[in-house]
Design an enzyme around this catalytic site. Structure first.
Site, PDB file in Angstrom:
ATOM      1  N   GLU A  44      10.694  81.346  27.779  1.00 25.65           N
ATOM      2  CA  GLU A  44      11.737  80.366  27.697  1.00 25.65           C
ATOM      3  C   GLU A  44      11.862  79.379  26.314  1.00 25.65           C
ATOM      4  O   GLU A  44      10.849  79.247  25.951  1.00 25.65           O
ATOM      5  CB  GLU A  44      11.472  79.322  29.035  1.00 25.65           C
ATOM      6  CG  GLU A  44      12.702  78.444  29.239  1.00 25.65           C
ATOM      7  CD  GLU A  44      12.435  77.441  30.674  1.00 25.65           C
ATOM      8  OE1 GLU A  44      13.513  77.058  31.076  1.00 25.65           O
ATOM      9  OE2 GLU A  44      11.219  77.442  30.948  1.00 25.65           O
ATOM     10  N   LYS A 118      20.590  79.385  32.969  1.00 26.84           N
ATOM     11  CA  LYS A 118      19.946  78.882  34.021  1.00 26.84           C
ATOM     12  C   LYS A 118      20.669  78.199  35.042  1.00 26.84           C
ATOM     13  O   LYS A 118      21.360  77.005  34.797  1.00 26.84           O
ATOM     14  CB  LYS A 118      18.761  78.253  33.581  1.00 26.84           C
ATOM     15  CG  LYS A 118      17.575  77.684  34.346  1.00 26.84           C
ATOM     16  CD  LYS A 118      16.541  77.079  33.646  1.00 26.84           C
ATOM     17  CE  LYS A 118      15.364  76.575  34.565  1.00 26.84           C
ATOM     18  NZ  LYS A 118      14.273  75.939  33.576  1.00 26.84           N
ATOM     19  N   CYS A 155      12.898  80.589  34.882  1.00 28.70           N
ATOM     20  CA  CYS A 155      11.819  79.605  35.255  1.00 28.70           C
ATOM     21  C   CYS A 155      12.145  79.180  36.489  1.00 28.70           C
ATOM     22  O   CYS A 155      11.870  79.684  37.535  1.00 28.70           O
ATOM     23  CB  CYS A 155      11.619  78.422  33.936  1.00 28.70           C
ATOM     24  SG  CYS A 155      10.197  77.478  34.404  1.00 28.70           S
TER      25      CYS A 155
END
Length: 280
Positions: A44, A118, A155
């Site tokens: 990330e 995300k 994540c």
């Protein structure tokens, strides 16, 4: 004939500056290509520290446009040089005030196939991401790459099963999960959730975590990156919990069809019964 894809991931320590961080990942990519890898993914916001340990406006400096910012341009050249698919997580600025936690997928000829943003943005101690990022708004794309159908889930997204399933319904064979997660928060979950997602959705997952303690907080990122197959079994060893590492593994995509015939989860889904799950 088995459809075997040699895939790579990198878990890295922060070097202290963007230039050396990118250069280090370029060297890892060249090493992976020399070992025959056809795809590689990074952690990330790979070209920066995990600055979300603090809430300070100075850290907007890490953001850049996609796909025309300097990091993605450089990664396109790397894809062409190495002949690999490259999954590139960066801090994206779309326009003033519009910032996203993004991953770009690049084919071996340097073509940008698209990006994932995300969806799920945490806001807890050491992970103050809502200060920086808007929630993703481009759905759950599955990219038709030179090695097969590849998705990305970033994540904190991993705690939410809906996106994993959306990627499976989109035909994903391999999902990269670039992360930055620390010992005290989620170590118990790290080797549980992604294997469970691989089983439930019957595809391969590449789980990537950065490693080490960085300058903006005391989060101890514990590495232990891995590939997991559609049966929930690790492909080779899990990476170190303390050291930087390049992981290269052979993934037999033929296993996906085998598992889907044995465990017919997609056949037995009941979307007609799930309406209440998406009510506000």
């Amino acid at each position: 004939m088995a459809n075997v894809v040699r895939a790579a991931l990198v878990q890295a320590t922060w070097t202290g500056d963007t230039e050396s961080m990118i250069a280090k990942h370029e060297e890892h990519a060249r090493a992976a290509a020399a070992r025959g890898a056809a795809i590689i993914g990074f952690q990330e916001v790979f070209n920066a520290p995990y600055f979300c340990q603090v809430q300070e406006p100075e850290h907007y400096r890490w953001a850049e446009p996609v796909p025309d910012g300097p990091t993605v341009v450089r990664m396109r050249a790397l894809a062409r040089e190495t002949g690999m698919v490259v999954v590139v997580p960066v801090f994206e600025v779309e326009q003033s005030g519009f910032y996203y936690n993004t991953a770009v997928v690049i084919d071996p000829d340097g073509t940008v196939l698209g990006k994932y943003r995300k969806h799920h943005i945490p806001q807890v101690k050491g992970f103050w991401e809502k200060y920086y990022f808007k929630p993703g708004n481009v759905g759950w794309p599955v990219f038709d790459t030179a090695v097969g159908k590849v998705g990305v889930y970033i994540c904190y997204d991993r705690h939410f099963p809906e996106g994993w399933r959306a990627l499976g319904l989109g035909g994903a064979q391999l999902v990269y999960n670039p992360s930055a997660t620390s010992r005290g928060l989620s170590a118990y979950l790290w080797q549980l959730e992604q294997p469970a997602a691989a089983v439930a959705n019957e595809y391969f997952v590449a789980a990537i975590n950065r490693v080490g303690v960085e300058e903006y907080g005391d989060n101890d990122f514990y590495g232990t990156s891995y590939f997991v197959d559609p049966r929930g079994q690790f492909v080779g060893d899990v990476a170190s919990d303390k050291e930087e590492e390049l992981v290269v593994r052979d993934l037999d995509f033929g296993m996906i069809e085998e598992v889907r015939q044995q465990w017919a989860f997609y056949r037995d889904r009941r979307p007609d019964a799930y309406a209440d799950l998406v009510q506000p």
